[in-house]
Design a protein around this motif. Sequence first.
Motif, PDB file in Angstrom:
ATOM      1  N   GLU A  40      50.091  21.253  42.987  1.00  0.00           N
ATOM      2  CA  GLU A  40      48.772  21.286  43.701  1.00  0.00           C
ATOM      3  C   GLU A  40      47.892  22.357  43.037  1.00  0.00           C
ATOM      4  OE1 GLU A  40      48.664  20.758  48.222  1.00  0.00           O
ATOM      5  OE2 GLU A  40      50.469  22.114  47.819  1.00  0.00           O
ATOM      6  N   VAL A  41      46.650  22.035  42.708  1.00  0.00           N
ATOM      7  CA  VAL A  41      45.672  22.889  42.050  1.00  0.00           C
ATOM      8  C   VAL A  41      44.416  22.986  42.927  1.00  0.00           C
ATOM      9  CG1 VAL A  41      44.700  23.638  39.826  1.00  0.00           C
ATOM     10  CG2 VAL A  41      46.724  22.531  39.786  1.00  0.00           C
ATOM     11  N   TYR A  42      43.928  23.866  43.492  1.00  0.00           N
ATOM     12  CA  TYR A  42      42.683  23.888  44.279  1.00  0.00           C
ATOM     13  C   TYR A  42      41.924  25.250  44.240  1.00  0.00           C
ATOM     14  CZ  TYR A  42      46.004  25.760  47.816  1.00  0.00           C
ATOM     15  OH  TYR A  42      47.049  26.378  48.502  1.00  0.00           O
ATOM     16  N   GLU A  43      40.723  25.271  44.892  1.00  0.00           N
ATOM     17  CA  GLU A  43      40.111  26.389  44.872  1.00  0.00           C
ATOM     18  C   GLU A  43      40.015  26.829  46.364  1.00  0.00           C
ATOM     19  OE1 GLU A  43      35.557  28.065  43.979  1.00  0.00           O
ATOM     20  OE2 GLU A  43      36.568  26.798  42.512  1.00  0.00           O
ATOM     21  N   SER A  44      40.545  28.116  46.793  1.00  0.00           N
ATOM     22  CA  SER A  44      40.612  28.811  48.147  1.00  0.00           C
ATOM     23  C   SER A  44      40.222  30.087  48.133  1.00  0.00           C
ATOM     24  CB  SER A  44      41.987  28.488  48.522  1.00  0.00           C
ATOM     25  OG  SER A  44      42.474  29.088  49.744  1.00  0.00           O
ATOM     26  N   GLY A  45      39.949  30.681  49.275  1.00  0.00           N
ATOM     27  CA  GLY A  45      39.962  31.871  49.687  1.00  0.00           C
ATOM     28  C   GLY A  45      41.232  32.763  49.465  1.00  0.00           C
ATOM     29  N   ALA A  46      41.267  33.783  48.849  1.00  0.00           N
ATOM     30  CA  ALA A  46      42.322  34.616  48.628  1.00  0.00           C
ATOM     31  C   ALA A  46      43.091  35.288  49.836  1.00  0.00           C
ATOM     32  CB  ALA A  46      41.916  35.648  47.437  1.00  0.00           C
ATOM     33  N   PRO A  47      44.137  35.180  49.715  1.00  0.00           N
ATOM     34  CA  PRO A  47      44.976  35.956  50.920  1.00  0.00           C
ATOM     35  C   PRO A  47      44.740  37.379  50.585  1.00  0.00           C
ATOM     36  CG  PRO A  47      46.542  34.296  49.915  1.00  0.00           C
ATOM     37  CD  PRO A  47      45.400  34.270  49.413  1.00  0.00           C
ATOM     38  N   ARG A  48      44.749  38.142  51.711  1.00  0.00           N
ATOM     39  CA  ARG A  48      44.201  39.709  51.750  1.00  0.00           C
ATOM     40  C   ARG A  48      44.945  40.360  50.456  1.00  0.00           C
ATOM     41  NH1 ARG A  48      43.759  42.841  57.066  1.00  0.00           N
ATOM     42  NH2 ARG A  48      41.917  40.923  57.532  1.00  0.00           N
ATOM     43  N   HIS A  49      46.476  40.283  50.473  1.00  0.00           N
ATOM     44  CA  HIS A  49      47.213  40.984  49.611  1.00  0.00           C
ATOM     45  C   HIS A  49      47.098  40.556  48.149  1.00  0.00           C
ATOM     46  CE1 HIS A  49      49.797  37.354  50.002  1.00  0.00           C
ATOM     47  NE2 HIS A  49      50.390  38.000  49.052  1.00  0.00           N
ATOM     48  N   ILE A  50      46.374  39.329  47.988  1.00  0.00           N
ATOM     49  CA  ILE A  50      46.417  38.998  46.791  1.00  0.00           C
ATOM     50  C   ILE A  50      44.878  39.285  46.313  1.00  0.00           C
ATOM     51  CG2 ILE A  50      45.775  36.727  45.264  1.00  0.00           C
ATOM     52  CD1 ILE A  50      48.715  37.072  45.924  1.00  0.00           C
ATOM     53  N   ALA A  51      43.881  39.363  47.086  1.00  0.00           N
ATOM     54  CA  ALA A  51      42.645  39.713  46.673  1.00  0.00           C
ATOM     55  C   ALA A  51      42.772  41.238  46.301  1.00  0.00           C
ATOM     56  CB  ALA A  51      41.537  39.668  47.748  1.00  0.00           C
ATOM     57  N   ARG A  52      43.693  41.990  46.979  1.00  0.00           N
ATOM     58  CA  ARG A  52      43.693  43.525  46.742  1.00  0.00           C
ATOM     59  C   ARG A  52      44.457  43.578  45.404  1.00  0.00           C
ATOM     60  NH1 ARG A  52      46.807  44.569  50.267  1.00  0.00           N
ATOM     61  NH2 ARG A  52      48.958  44.608  49.152  1.00  0.00           N
ATOM     62  N   LEU A  53      45.233  42.924  45.010  1.00  0.00           N
ATOM     63  CA  LEU A  53      45.981  42.930  43.666  1.00  0.00           C
ATOM     64  C   LEU A  53      45.068  42.314  42.546  1.00  0.00           C
ATOM     65  CD1 LEU A  53      49.583  41.422  44.626  1.00  0.00           C
ATOM     66  CD2 LEU A  53      48.959  43.713  43.861  1.00  0.00           C
ATOM     67  N   LEU A  54      44.096  41.561  43.015  1.00  0.00           N
ATOM     68  CA  LEU A  54      43.163  41.039  41.714  1.00  0.00           C
ATOM     69  C   LEU A  54      42.083  41.801  41.797  1.00  0.00           C
ATOM     70  CD1 LEU A  54      43.923  37.073  42.311  1.00  0.00           C
ATOM     71  CD2 LEU A  54      44.118  38.539  40.248  1.00  0.00           C
ATOM     72  N   GLU A  55      41.862  42.728  42.748  1.00  0.00           N
ATOM     73  CA  GLU A  55      40.525  43.597  42.674  1.00  0.00           C
ATOM     74  C   GLU A  55      39.396  42.681  43.197  1.00  0.00           C
ATOM     75  OE1 GLU A  55      40.528  45.866  39.389  1.00  0.00           O
ATOM     76  OE2 GLU A  55      42.320  47.099  39.723  1.00  0.00           O
ATOM     77  N   LEU A  56      39.400  41.882  43.960  1.00  0.00           N
ATOM     78  CA  LEU A  56      38.272  41.053  44.526  1.00  0.00           C
ATOM     79  C   LEU A  56      37.893  41.348  45.967  1.00  0.00           C
ATOM     80  CD1 LEU A  56      39.906  37.414  43.753  1.00  0.00           C
ATOM     81  CD2 LEU A  56      38.499  38.964  42.249  1.00  0.00           C
ATOM     82  N   ASN A  57      36.583  41.057  46.065  1.00  0.00           N
ATOM     83  CA  ASN A  57      35.802  41.307  47.260  1.00  0.00           C
ATOM     84  C   ASN A  57      36.139  40.367  48.061  1.00  0.00           C
ATOM     85  OD1 ASN A  57      34.328  43.370  46.276  1.00  0.00           O
ATOM     86  ND2 ASN A  57      32.847  41.991  45.579  1.00  0.00           N
ATOM     87  N   GLU A  58      36.093  40.566  49.383  1.00  0.00           N
ATOM     88  CA  GLU A  58      36.631  39.739  50.565  1.00  0.00           C
ATOM     89  C   GLU A  58      36.278  38.290  50.309  1.00  0.00           C
ATOM     90  OE1 GLU A  58      36.248  40.955  54.588  1.00  0.00           O
ATOM     91  OE2 GLU A  58      37.455  42.828  54.189  1.00  0.00           O
ATOM     92  N   ASP A  59      34.833  38.030  49.857  1.00  0.00           N
ATOM     93  CA  ASP A  59      34.161  36.615  49.930  1.00  0.00           C
ATOM     94  C   ASP A  59      34.646  36.034  48.452  1.00  0.00           C
ATOM     95  OD1 ASP A  59      32.789  38.470  48.464  1.00  0.00           O
ATOM     96  OD2 ASP A  59      30.857  37.699  49.032  1.00  0.00           O
ATOM     97  N   GLU A  60      35.407  36.582  47.714  1.00  0.00           N
ATOM     98  CA  GLU A  60      35.491  36.051  46.416  1.00  0.00           C
ATOM     99  C   GLU A  60      36.687  34.908  46.381  1.00  0.00           C
ATOM    100  OE1 GLU A  60      34.663  38.268  42.588  1.00  0.00           O
ATOM    101  OE2 GLU A  60      35.289  39.845  43.929  1.00  0.00           O
ATOM    102  N   LEU A  61      36.702  33.653  45.708  1.00  0.00           N
ATOM    103  CA  LEU A  61      37.577  32.834  45.603  1.00  0.00           C
ATOM    104  C   LEU A  61      38.502  32.772  44.520  1.00  0.00           C
ATOM    105  CD1 LEU A  61      35.254  29.686  46.765  1.00  0.00           C
ATOM    106  CD2 LEU A  61      36.390  31.214  48.261  1.00  0.00           C
ATOM    107  N   VAL A  62      39.624  32.055  44.436  1.00  0.00           N
ATOM    108  CA  VAL A  62      40.694  32.065  43.761  1.00  0.00           C
ATOM    109  C   VAL A  62      40.894  30.504  43.414  1.00  0.00           C
ATOM    110  CG1 VAL A  62      41.766  34.124  44.166  1.00  0.00           C
ATOM    111  CG2 VAL A  62      42.522  32.279  45.289  1.00  0.00           C
TER     112      VAL A  62
END
Length: 244
Positions: free
Chosen positions: A107-129
Motif C-alpha cells: 500500500e502506498v498513500y499520503e496521510s497524516g503522520a503518527p505523532r512519534h513519526i512526526a517527531r522523528l521526521l521533525e515535521l509540524n503537526e499538519d505536515e503529511l507523509v
Amino acid sequence: MAETARQIADDLRARISDDLMPGDRLPGEPALVRDYGVAKETARRALTLLVDEGLAVRRRGSGTYVREFRPIPRVANKRLAKEGWGAGKSIWGADLGDREFTVTDLEVYESGAPRHIARLLELNEDELVIVRSRRYVVEGEPVQQAISYLPAKHVRDSPIAQPDPGEGGIYRRLADLGLEPVHFTEELRARMPSQEESTLLAVSAGTPVVDICRTAFTADGRPVEVNQMLLNAGVYVMRYHLDS
C-alpha cells in the motif's frame, strides 16, 4: 530426577545442531516421557519451546520436525551500504542472496503522520507523509512487515509515491532528489506480538517478534525516512560486522 521442559529442549536443541538434519523427525511425546521420566505435559512443553524458537514445526497427525526453512542473516551494515542500493540493487539482496522473495499487501498513500513519526521526521503537526506499507514473504513464509514514512513535501511527486519506485528502491530515489541518506540509526527490541501481528507473520503463540525502527538522515542531518519493521524472530539471525 525428572528433567524440566527447558532442560529437555536444551538436549533436543543440541541434537538439532549436531546430528539432525532439516526435515528430520524429533522424538515424540511418548519417547520423551519414557526417556526422561517426565509427564506428558512436560514433554509437550519441551517440544513447544523449540517450535516457538523457530527450530521445529509441528505437522498435524505426524509429529514435530526440524524446521527446513534456513534462517535469514540480517547484516545491517551490509544491507544499508550505498554500494548496493546506489548500484540499483535491492536491499533485500544483501540478506537473501539468490533466495526468492515476494512483496505482498503493498500500500502506498499520503496521510497524516503518527505523532512519534512526526517527531522523528521533525515535521509540524499538519505536515503529511507518504506511507509505504508492505509484507515480505520468503519461500512461502511471511517474515517481515515494513512501513516507511517519508515527508510528502519532498517525495509526493517522485517515484517514491508510486508502488514501484524503481531499481535501488526509495534510497536511490531519495539520492536522485538530492536527499541521499548517508547515516542511519536503528533501535531494536524484542517483544511478544499482538494477535493481529501473530496472524500477519503467521507466528505461533509463543514466538516473539523483533521490532526495529530505523531513521535515515542526509549528510546535513535531515531525517528523510522512518521505517518501522516487524520481524519474525524465529527466522532471523542478527549479524554485525564491526571494526575495532
